[in-house]
Structure formats: structure tokens, C-alpha cells
Write a protein that holds these residues in place. Sequence first.
Motif, PDB file in Angstrom:
ATOM      1  N   ALA A  73      -8.847 -10.238 -14.205  1.00 16.34           N
ATOM      2  CA  ALA A  73      -7.576 -10.657 -14.820  1.00 16.34           C
ATOM      3  C   ALA A  73      -7.826 -11.643 -15.957  1.00 16.34           C
ATOM      4  O   ALA A  73      -7.183 -11.565 -17.011  1.00 16.34           O
ATOM      5  CB  ALA A  73      -6.655 -11.278 -13.777  1.00 16.34           C
ATOM      6  N   VAL A  74      -8.776 -12.563 -15.773  1.00 19.09           N
ATOM      7  CA  VAL A  74      -9.119 -13.508 -16.838  1.00 19.09           C
ATOM      8  C   VAL A  74      -9.709 -12.752 -18.022  1.00 19.09           C
ATOM      9  O   VAL A  74      -9.387 -13.027 -19.175  1.00 19.09           O
ATOM     10  CB  VAL A  74     -10.101 -14.591 -16.324  1.00 19.09           C
ATOM     11  N   MET A  75     -10.560 -11.768 -17.750  1.00 19.61           N
ATOM     12  CA  MET A  75     -11.171 -10.960 -18.804  1.00 19.61           C
ATOM     13  C   MET A  75     -10.100 -10.203 -19.597  1.00 19.61           C
ATOM     14  O   MET A  75     -10.112 -10.202 -20.829  1.00 19.61           O
ATOM     15  CB  MET A  75     -12.159  -9.957 -18.189  1.00 19.61           C
ATOM     16  N   ILE A  76      -9.157  -9.584 -18.912  1.00 14.56           N
ATOM     17  CA  ILE A  76      -8.112  -8.807 -19.582  1.00 14.56           C
ATOM     18  C   ILE A  76      -7.190  -9.723 -20.374  1.00 14.56           C
ATOM     19  O   ILE A  76      -6.788  -9.393 -21.488  1.00 14.56           O
ATOM     20  CB  ILE A  76      -7.337  -7.954 -18.556  1.00 14.56           C
ATOM     21  N   GLU A  77      -6.876 -10.896 -19.831  1.00 15.85           N
ATOM     22  CA  GLU A  77      -6.053 -11.861 -20.571  1.00 15.85           C
ATOM     23  C   GLU A  77      -6.759 -12.303 -21.843  1.00 15.85           C
ATOM     24  O   GLU A  77      -6.157 -12.338 -22.925  1.00 15.85           O
ATOM     25  CB  GLU A  77      -5.748 -13.078 -19.692  1.00 15.85           C
ATOM     26  N   ALA A  78      -8.055 -12.615 -21.740  1.00 19.03           N
ATOM     27  CA  ALA A  78      -8.821 -13.046 -22.916  1.00 19.03           C
ATOM     28  C   ALA A  78      -8.901 -11.921 -23.952  1.00 19.03           C
ATOM     29  O   ALA A  78      -8.788 -12.170 -25.157  1.00 19.03           O
ATOM     30  CB  ALA A  78     -10.219 -13.496 -22.498  1.00 19.03           C
ATOM     31  N   LEU A  79      -9.067 -10.685 -23.491  1.00 20.60           N
ATOM     32  CA  LEU A  79      -9.114  -9.545 -24.409  1.00 20.60           C
ATOM     33  C   LEU A  79      -7.771  -9.378 -25.107  1.00 20.60           C
ATOM     34  O   LEU A  79      -7.710  -9.174 -26.321  1.00 20.60           O
ATOM     35  CB  LEU A  79      -9.482  -8.262 -23.659  1.00 20.60           C
ATOM     36  N   THR A  80      -6.693  -9.481 -24.359  1.00 20.43           N
ATOM     37  CA  THR A  80      -5.354  -9.348 -24.933  1.00 20.43           C
ATOM     38  C   THR A  80      -5.111 -10.391 -26.016  1.00 20.43           C
ATOM     39  O   THR A  80      -4.573 -10.079 -27.082  1.00 20.43           O
ATOM     40  CB  THR A  80      -4.285  -9.476 -23.829  1.00 20.43           C
ATOM     41  N   LEU A  81      -5.526 -11.620 -25.765  1.00 23.69           N
ATOM     42  CA  LEU A  81      -5.323 -12.691 -26.745  1.00 23.69           C
ATOM     43  C   LEU A  81      -6.210 -12.533 -27.976  1.00 23.69           C
ATOM     44  O   LEU A  81      -5.862 -13.008 -29.059  1.00 23.69           O
ATOM     45  CB  LEU A  81      -5.577 -14.052 -26.095  1.00 23.69           C
ATOM     46  N   ALA A  82      -7.352 -11.854 -27.830  1.00 26.42           N
ATOM     47  CA  ALA A  82      -8.293 -11.706 -28.944  1.00 26.42           C
ATOM     48  C   ALA A  82      -8.027 -10.472 -29.805  1.00 26.42           C
ATOM     49  O   ALA A  82      -8.586 -10.345 -30.898  1.00 26.42           O
ATOM     50  CB  ALA A  82      -9.724 -11.645 -28.410  1.00 26.42           C
ATOM     51  N   LEU A  83      -7.167  -9.562 -29.349  1.00 33.42           N
ATOM     52  CA  LEU A  83      -6.909  -8.341 -30.109  1.00 33.42           C
ATOM     53  C   LEU A  83      -6.241  -8.641 -31.446  1.00 33.42           C
ATOM     54  O   LEU A  83      -5.372  -9.509 -31.519  1.00 33.42           O
ATOM     55  CB  LEU A  83      -5.988  -7.405 -29.309  1.00 33.42           C
ATOM     56  N   PRO A  84      -6.599  -7.921 -32.502  1.00 34.18           N
ATOM     57  CA  PRO A  84      -5.885  -8.086 -33.771  1.00 34.18           C
ATOM     58  C   PRO A  84      -4.437  -7.625 -33.602  1.00 34.18           C
ATOM     59  O   PRO A  84      -4.173  -6.569 -33.019  1.00 34.18           O
ATOM     60  CB  PRO A  84      -6.626  -7.179 -34.743  1.00 34.18           C
ATOM     61  N   LEU A  85      -3.506  -8.424 -34.102  1.00 34.19           N
ATOM     62  CA  LEU A  85      -2.095  -8.085 -33.968  1.00 34.19           C
ATOM     63  C   LEU A  85      -1.707  -6.906 -34.849  1.00 34.19           C
ATOM     64  O   LEU A  85      -0.886  -6.077 -34.460  1.00 34.19           O
ATOM     65  CB  LEU A  85      -1.226  -9.292 -34.315  1.00 34.19           C
ATOM     66  N   TYR A  86      -2.277  -6.851 -36.041  1.00 32.63           N
ATOM     67  CA  TYR A  86      -1.935  -5.799 -36.997  1.00 32.63           C
ATOM     68  C   TYR A  86      -3.214  -5.176 -37.544  1.00 32.63           C
ATOM     69  O   TYR A  86      -3.615  -5.443 -38.681  1.00 32.63           O
ATOM     70  CB  TYR A  86      -1.082  -6.367 -38.144  1.00 32.63           C
ATOM     71  N   PRO A  87      -3.880  -4.318 -36.750  1.00 30.54           N
ATOM     72  CA  PRO A  87      -5.122  -3.716 -37.248  1.00 30.54           C
ATOM     73  C   PRO A  87      -4.832  -2.822 -38.442  1.00 30.54           C
ATOM     74  O   PRO A  87      -3.841  -2.101 -38.465  1.00 30.54           O
ATOM     75  CB  PRO A  87      -5.614  -2.906 -36.040  1.00 30.54           C
ATOM     76  N   ARG A  88      -5.677  -2.934 -39.445  1.00 29.20           N
ATOM     77  CA  ARG A  88      -5.447  -2.182 -40.683  1.00 29.20           C
ATOM     78  C   ARG A  88      -6.741  -1.489 -41.085  1.00 29.20           C
ATOM     79  O   ARG A  88      -7.786  -2.107 -41.204  1.00 29.20           O
ATOM     80  CB  ARG A  88      -4.989  -3.135 -41.779  1.00 29.20           C
TER      81      ARG A  88
END
Length: 185
Positions: free
Chosen positions: A128-143
Motif C-alpha cells: 500500500a505504501v508502494m502504490i501510494e508513493a507510485l500514485t504521487l510520483a506519476l506525471p499528472l499530464y504525460p505528453r
Amino acid sequence: MEAHLAELPQSHLRLADLTNRKATDFDLTPTPSERQAIAAALDLSGVKKLRFSGHLEPLGRTDWGLTATLGATVVQPCVATLTPVTTRIDEPVKRSYVAEFPEIEAAETEMPEDDTVEPLPASLDLAAVMIEALTLALPLYPRSPDADPADVVFAGPGVTPMTDEDAKPFAGLGALREQLENKDK
């Protein structure tokens, strides 16, 4: 999201069972089917690689500190073209789990300055900590690098859309001044 994550292995560490004299190392590397479940839960096109490794160390008699590194390669659709965009993520992750966490009873409250401090759980779910950290690190608007910046113009039916030039009211003043100066000559 919960249905997709049910496929993940249980990665709970019961903190009372850990020795409070030294750090406890961990290393999570989800299998391809687990990465697929994470991608589905986070609405990603794919998770090519994912690793979460670090250690939990005692902080005093009751508190614990987590220091880890999140490494991932994710695929998301481009916000402009919907073509796949691959992003490499390498993020440090720090959390502190404290027994004396202040209970918040108000309906609204301000965020604390240190957002890495959390209440001490009986067991810690590292996935759960890993998935939370991944979610926070994802680019919001990948281009995609191939995506052209487009002039997008919106207007209701029968209304002339406003352009960037219309938004610059003083742009035409220089030309008007020249016209007036030439008229006087």
C-alpha cells in the motif's frame, strides 16, 4: 480499485514483531500479473517495472521510520494524442510512524508541515505504501514528445471564439500609432 489490488501478495509487517534494536530491510518486486493489477487500479496503460526497497528502523521506543526507494517504469496515454508515453520514476520515499499522533476531530483542518508523519499502525502494508508513493510520483499530464502544441479554441454555437491575438489588446497600438504619424506627414 480494491478488486484489482486483491491480486497483490500480502506484504504486511506487524511492527510489534520486529526487533526494535536494528533496521528491518525489505524489497518488493511485483510479478507481471501484480503489475498488471496495479496498472488497472491506477488507470495506467501498463507498469513495465516496479521495485520498492528500503528499510524500517526504530525511532525511539515506539516509533518507526521508513526509508525506501521507488523505481518504476510506467506507460500512460498522452494527454494530447493518447499515444503511449513511457516514464521512468526514481523517487525516495520517507515515512515516520508515530505512536503519539494527534487525533484530529475538526471537520476541516490545515495540512501539517511534515506530511510524511502518520499514525503508528499495528501492521504496515508495504504494498500500500508502494502504490501510494507510485500514485504521487506519476506525471499528472504525460505528453508525448511528438505532440504538437495545438491552438485549441472553444466557443458556444453562434459565438466567434476569442483567439490569442484578441487577448492582446495593446498589440495593434503600434500599427495605429504609425498610421497616425504617417497621416500627419
